[in-house]
Design an enzyme around this catalytic site. Sequence first.
Site, PDB file in Angstrom:
ATOM      1  N   GLU A 267      51.275  36.770  32.686  1.00 48.31           N
ATOM      2  CA  GLU A 267      51.413  35.816  31.604  1.00 48.31           C
ATOM      3  C   GLU A 267      50.476  36.255  30.507  1.00 48.31           C
ATOM      4  OE1 GLU A 267      52.083  31.239  32.725  1.00 48.31           O
ATOM      5  OE2 GLU A 267      50.573  32.281  33.838  1.00 48.31           O
TER       6      GLU A 267
ATOM      7  N   ASP B  15      49.117  35.594  38.330  1.00 46.93           N
ATOM      8  CA  ASP B  15      48.852  34.268  37.764  1.00 46.93           C
ATOM      9  C   ASP B  15      47.351  34.133  37.556  1.00 46.93           C
ATOM     10  OD1 ASP B  15      49.274  31.626  36.949  1.00 46.93           O
ATOM     11  OD2 ASP B  15      48.915  30.888  38.973  1.00 46.93           O
TER      12      ASP B  15
ATOM     13  N   ASP C 218      50.026  27.891  43.106  1.00 47.02           N
ATOM     14  CA  ASP C 218      49.808  29.265  42.659  1.00 47.02           C
ATOM     15  C   ASP C 218      50.894  30.222  43.141  1.00 47.02           C
ATOM     16  OD1 ASP C 218      47.526  28.401  41.401  1.00 47.02           O
ATOM     17  OD2 ASP C 218      46.253  28.821  43.141  1.00 47.02           O
TER      18      ASP C 218
END
Length: 370
Positions: free
Chosen positions: A226, A142, A309
């Site tokens: 991502e 992340d 997170d």
Amino acid sequence: MSKRLITEAKRTPERAWLVEVSAVVLQQALADCDRAWRAFFDSRSGKRPGPKIGPPRFKRRSHRQAVRFTRNGRFRVLGDGRLRLPKIGDVKVAWSRELPSDPSSVTVIKTAAGRYYASFVVAVDEDAASQEPLPEAATGIDLGLKDFAVLRGGKVIESPKFFRSLERKLKRSQRELARKQRCSANRERARLKLARIHERIRDRRDDWLDKQVKAILEENQAVYVEDLNVKGPVRGRGAKSLHDQAFGGFLSRLESKAERRGRTFVRIDRFFPSTQLCSACGSLSGPKGLAGLKIRLWQCGCGAVHDRDVNAELNIRREGQRLADVAAGHAETRNASGGRIRPDTSGAARNPLQGRNEEPLGAGAAHAVL
Ligand SMILES: [Zn+2]
């Protein structure tokens, strides 16, 4: 073109300086030009796959210079470690590593800060390199605003401190350069200073990124990221911090190194709601928008309490695993039937959001439900 732009041009007074360099260098420039036009025409006629490309343009004026010597240009690596370049001479080299095989070409680069590099093209046997045992773990990654990245189990990669101090130096140096008179000696000095700072930033950033990528791939068999989705206020192009700029380099390095080392690398759609999704029940109850940036802990309607997170990493990892399974499933189906099957273009693969709200995910079997 070779005759007109090299042989005949050399005879004119205004192009006489072309004689000073090896003809191979000039021919290489023509070869590059030829390749660019060919690619353009092939793209037009549909012979070249991929997105349409435009005709070549003139290079933007910069202080970086490069020449390429090929084997028939008679460059040679000498026994004493020096590099022999035609019409230049024997150059002392600080070798960063031993050449694994005979180089087929060398590109000599002069950077904006006045440093010289020699970059060799060599052939290597890839199979020998990929014999290492694979670790079993997998992690989502992340990328964030506060920390550089969060990995499995809330493990944090902090943004390095030198980003900030170098950023300040960079700003100051840029202001100084802007105040100098055009074409003055002072301006050239300021330009060099700025160029050196840029190079130092690049060197330190690349070194730092390489270390992070290496550590991640040493521990993980699969990494899920991502696609570049910098969470935070959208700023102007010029205002990107070094921290933000490093993401692109991080992902491309991670991808190429993962491939080389036989790891699974999956990019997840940038609109995948990794932060908002509750990893326990699958509803989109998490913090949203700009206000949500400050929220570290939140509670879902289902009762689950999440660290933002840690929750995001878990969602990324599950989605990545799901996508990897989808891809593996296709490969298996294809093998079993012996023929090609159409890739799955149904909503499940294309739109991670579809079906989310109607079909809550179980905590342990997220990718199986979809
Ligand atoms: Zn929930």
